[in-house]
Write a protein that holds these residues in place. Structure first.
Motif, PDB file in Angstrom:
ATOM      1  N   GLU A 104       0.839  -1.194   0.000  1.00 35.29           N
ATOM      2  CA  GLU A 104       0.000   0.000   0.000  1.00 35.29           C
ATOM      3  C   GLU A 104       0.877   1.248   0.000  1.00 35.29           C
ATOM      4  O   GLU A 104       1.883   1.318   0.699  1.00 35.29           O
ATOM      5  CB  GLU A 104      -0.920   0.007   1.228  1.00 35.29           C
ATOM      6  CG  GLU A 104      -1.974  -1.091   1.207  1.00 35.29           C
ATOM      7  CD  GLU A 104      -2.976  -0.958   2.344  1.00 35.29           C
ATOM      8  OE1 GLU A 104      -2.990   0.113   2.992  1.00 35.29           O
ATOM      9  OE2 GLU A 104      -3.745  -1.904   2.585  1.00 35.29           O
ATOM     10  N   LYS A 105       0.485   2.230  -0.808  1.00 37.39           N
ATOM     11  CA  LYS A 105       1.202   3.505  -0.860  1.00 37.39           C
ATOM     12  C   LYS A 105       0.948   4.287   0.426  1.00 37.39           C
ATOM     13  O   LYS A 105      -0.117   4.148   1.032  1.00 37.39           O
ATOM     14  CB  LYS A 105       0.724   4.328  -2.059  1.00 37.39           C
ATOM     15  CG  LYS A 105       0.996   3.710  -3.420  1.00 37.39           C
ATOM     16  CD  LYS A 105       0.428   4.618  -4.502  1.00 37.39           C
ATOM     17  CE  LYS A 105       0.610   4.053  -5.888  1.00 37.39           C
ATOM     18  NZ  LYS A 105       0.019   4.917  -6.938  1.00 37.39           N
ATOM     19  N   PRO A 106       1.891   5.137   0.814  1.00 39.97           N
ATOM     20  CA  PRO A 106       3.206   5.350   0.198  1.00 39.97           C
ATOM     21  C   PRO A 106       4.159   4.196   0.514  1.00 39.97           C
ATOM     22  O   PRO A 106       4.126   3.648   1.616  1.00 39.97           O
ATOM     23  CB  PRO A 106       3.677   6.656   0.839  1.00 39.97           C
ATOM     24  CG  PRO A 106       3.003   6.682   2.178  1.00 39.97           C
ATOM     25  CD  PRO A 106       1.664   6.032   1.975  1.00 39.97           C
ATOM     26  N   ILE A 107       4.992   3.860  -0.456  1.00 45.17           N
ATOM     27  CA  ILE A 107       5.918   2.735  -0.314  1.00 45.17           C
ATOM     28  C   ILE A 107       7.323   3.281  -0.103  1.00 45.17           C
ATOM     29  O   ILE A 107       7.799   4.104  -0.889  1.00 45.17           O
ATOM     30  CB  ILE A 107       5.893   1.839  -1.567  1.00 45.17           C
ATOM     31  CG1 ILE A 107       4.462   1.396  -1.872  1.00 45.17           C
ATOM     32  CG2 ILE A 107       6.782   0.622  -1.378  1.00 45.17           C
ATOM     33  CD1 ILE A 107       4.326   0.688  -3.204  1.00 45.17           C
ATOM     34  N   SER A 108       7.979   2.814   0.932  1.00 43.74           N
ATOM     35  CA  SER A 108       9.360   3.235   1.160  1.00 43.74           C
ATOM     36  C   SER A 108      10.284   2.421   0.257  1.00 43.74           C
ATOM     37  O   SER A 108       9.973   1.279  -0.092  1.00 43.74           O
ATOM     38  CB  SER A 108       9.747   3.030   2.626  1.00 43.74           C
ATOM     39  OG  SER A 108       9.870   1.649   2.919  1.00 43.74           O
ATOM     40  N   PRO A 109      11.415   2.986  -0.145  1.00 36.10           N
ATOM     41  CA  PRO A 109      12.359   2.247  -0.996  1.00 36.10           C
ATOM     42  C   PRO A 109      12.797   0.921  -0.385  1.00 36.10           C
ATOM     43  O   PRO A 109      12.929  -0.081  -1.092  1.00 36.10           O
ATOM     44  CB  PRO A 109      13.530   3.223  -1.140  1.00 36.10           C
ATOM     45  CG  PRO A 109      12.916   4.575  -0.967  1.00 36.10           C
ATOM     46  CD  PRO A 109      11.841   4.390   0.057  1.00 36.10           C
ATOM     47  N   ASP A 110      13.014   0.901   0.935  1.00 31.51           N
ATOM     48  CA  ASP A 110      13.462  -0.334   1.584  1.00 31.51           C
ATOM     49  C   ASP A 110      12.401  -1.427   1.488  1.00 31.51           C
ATOM     50  O   ASP A 110      12.728  -2.604   1.288  1.00 31.51           O
ATOM     51  CB  ASP A 110      13.797  -0.069   3.055  1.00 31.51           C
ATOM     52  CG  ASP A 110      15.056   0.761   3.222  1.00 31.51           C
ATOM     53  OD1 ASP A 110      15.858   0.811   2.266  1.00 31.51           O
ATOM     54  OD2 ASP A 110      15.232   1.363   4.296  1.00 31.51           O
ATOM     55  N   VAL A 111      11.133  -1.045   1.643  1.00 33.08           N
ATOM     56  CA  VAL A 111      10.050  -2.036   1.581  1.00 33.08           C
ATOM     57  C   VAL A 111       9.949  -2.632   0.186  1.00 33.08           C
ATOM     58  O   VAL A 111       9.841  -3.856   0.024  1.00 33.08           O
ATOM     59  CB  VAL A 111       8.712  -1.392   1.995  1.00 33.08           C
ATOM     60  CG1 VAL A 111       7.544  -2.326   1.687  1.00 33.08           C
ATOM     61  CG2 VAL A 111       8.723  -1.047   3.478  1.00 33.08           C
ATOM     62  N   LEU A 112       9.987  -1.793  -0.840  1.00 35.02           N
ATOM     63  CA  LEU A 112       9.890  -2.308  -2.205  1.00 35.02           C
ATOM     64  C   LEU A 112      11.119  -3.137  -2.559  1.00 35.02           C
ATOM     65  O   LEU A 112      11.003  -4.198  -3.195  1.00 35.02           O
ATOM     66  CB  LEU A 112       9.732  -1.158  -3.200  1.00 35.02           C
ATOM     67  CG  LEU A 112       9.576  -1.588  -4.665  1.00 35.02           C
ATOM     68  CD1 LEU A 112       8.365  -2.495  -4.838  1.00 35.02           C
ATOM     69  CD2 LEU A 112       9.466  -0.377  -5.581  1.00 35.02           C
ATOM     70  N   ALA A 113      12.291  -2.672  -2.150  1.00 36.84           N
ATOM     71  CA  ALA A 113      13.512  -3.425  -2.439  1.00 36.84           C
ATOM     72  C   ALA A 113      13.457  -4.809  -1.800  1.00 36.84           C
ATOM     73  O   ALA A 113      13.840  -5.812  -2.418  1.00 36.84           O
ATOM     74  CB  ALA A 113      14.729  -2.654  -1.939  1.00 36.84           C
ATOM     75  N   HIS A 114      12.971  -4.874  -0.565  1.00 38.85           N
ATOM     76  CA  HIS A 114      12.864  -6.170   0.116  1.00 38.85           C
ATOM     77  C   HIS A 114      11.850  -7.066  -0.586  1.00 38.85           C
ATOM     78  O   HIS A 114      12.088  -8.274  -0.756  1.00 38.85           O
ATOM     79  CB  HIS A 114      12.459  -5.960   1.570  1.00 38.85           C
ATOM     80  CG  HIS A 114      12.238  -7.238   2.322  1.00 38.85           C
ATOM     81  ND1 HIS A 114      13.266  -8.084   2.688  1.00 38.85           N
ATOM     82  CD2 HIS A 114      11.091  -7.838   2.751  1.00 38.85           C
ATOM     83  CE1 HIS A 114      12.777  -9.131   3.319  1.00 38.85           C
ATOM     84  NE2 HIS A 114      11.458  -9.010   3.370  1.00 38.85           N
ATOM     85  N   ALA A 115      10.711  -6.504  -0.988  1.00 39.71           N
ATOM     86  CA  ALA A 115       9.688  -7.296  -1.675  1.00 39.71           C
ATOM     87  C   ALA A 115      10.226  -7.871  -2.980  1.00 39.71           C
ATOM     88  O   ALA A 115       9.954  -9.033  -3.319  1.00 39.71           O
ATOM     89  CB  ALA A 115       8.457  -6.431  -1.940  1.00 39.71           C
ATOM     90  N   ILE A 116      11.009  -7.085  -3.709  1.00 39.24           N
ATOM     91  CA  ILE A 116      11.586  -7.570  -4.967  1.00 39.24           C
ATOM     92  C   ILE A 116      12.641  -8.634  -4.694  1.00 39.24           C
ATOM     93  O   ILE A 116      12.717  -9.654  -5.398  1.00 39.24           O
ATOM     94  CB  ILE A 116      12.181  -6.394  -5.770  1.00 39.24           C
ATOM     95  CG1 ILE A 116      11.057  -5.467  -6.246  1.00 39.24           C
ATOM     96  CG2 ILE A 116      12.984  -6.908  -6.964  1.00 39.24           C
ATOM     97  CD1 ILE A 116      11.549  -4.220  -6.949  1.00 39.24           C
TER      98      ILE A 116
END
Length: 203
Positions: A104-116
């Motif tokens: 869910e937005k807003p997405i922090s860079p660390d969260v998206l990087a970990h998900a990827i």
């Protein structure tokens, strides 16, 4: 074995696409972008990727439609859906279609990087979790009263009833006889003083 590092980022806002593309490329990923679901499908048909990161709401083909197509045509491709409109039903539907994550937005860079990272290598999720070795603990209850080592003092039901019956009488006896004993002692002291006054001790 070819390293899995190909990512497609799908969002209808150009500024968002460019920002995330730069961030992910700085992490060593090969990133392509698409402005909507239809463009993403056209690009994926020619050049499959390892992970698709897509917004939910977009003009034309939205994120769920893109996920449905991917699930049917390229089931090995991991999919991360993100949205600014949290909806449990949408999340449930995305999970049913095989989405590896729902953000869910807003997405922090660390969260998206970990998900990827987890989408590229699911084993990382399990490796990050600590392994706790839980051993059963035997609990030995201690006796309420200990007599002669391991012997336990136990009362029979008859003894318990006897104590309950005798308790009032013991209390009454204490109340009645204690004053009598006290009066007897007082009388003895007074008598001694009177005798001393009437019959003084002889020299």
């Amino acid at each position: 074995m070819m390293r899995k590092n190909r990512v497609m980022f799908v969002d209808d806002e150009e500024g968002v696409r460019v920002s995330w593309q730069r961030f992910l490329q700085d992490r060593g990923l090969k990133v392509t972008t698409a402005p909507d679901g239809a463009s993403a499908i056209a690009e994926l048909s020619r050049h499959p990727v390892d992970v698709v990161v897509s917004d939910l709401r977009m003009p034309g083909t939205d994120g769920l439609e893109l996920l449905k197509w991917l699930h049917a045509r390229q089931p090995d491709t991991r999919f991360i859906l993100f949205t600014g409109y949290g909806d449990m039903q949408v999340e449930r539907r995305a999970r049913e279609l095989g989405a590896s994550d729902y953000l869910e937005k807003p997405i922090s860079p660390d969260v998206l990087a970990h998900a990827i990272d987890v989408a590229l290598d699911p084993g990382r999720l399990h490796a990050a979790l600590p392994v706790v070795d839980v051993k059963p603990v035997r609990v030995v209850p201690r006796p309420a009263v200990e007599l002669k080592g391991a012997e336990r003092a136990e009362r029979t039901p008859l003894q318990t009833v006897g104590l309950l019956v005798a308790a009032p009488f013991l209390g009454l006896a204490f109340v009645v006889f204690l004053p009598v004993i006290g009066l007897g002692a007082l009388a003895w002291i007074v008598t001694r003083h009177i005798k001393g006054a009437l019959w003084p001790a002889r020299a």
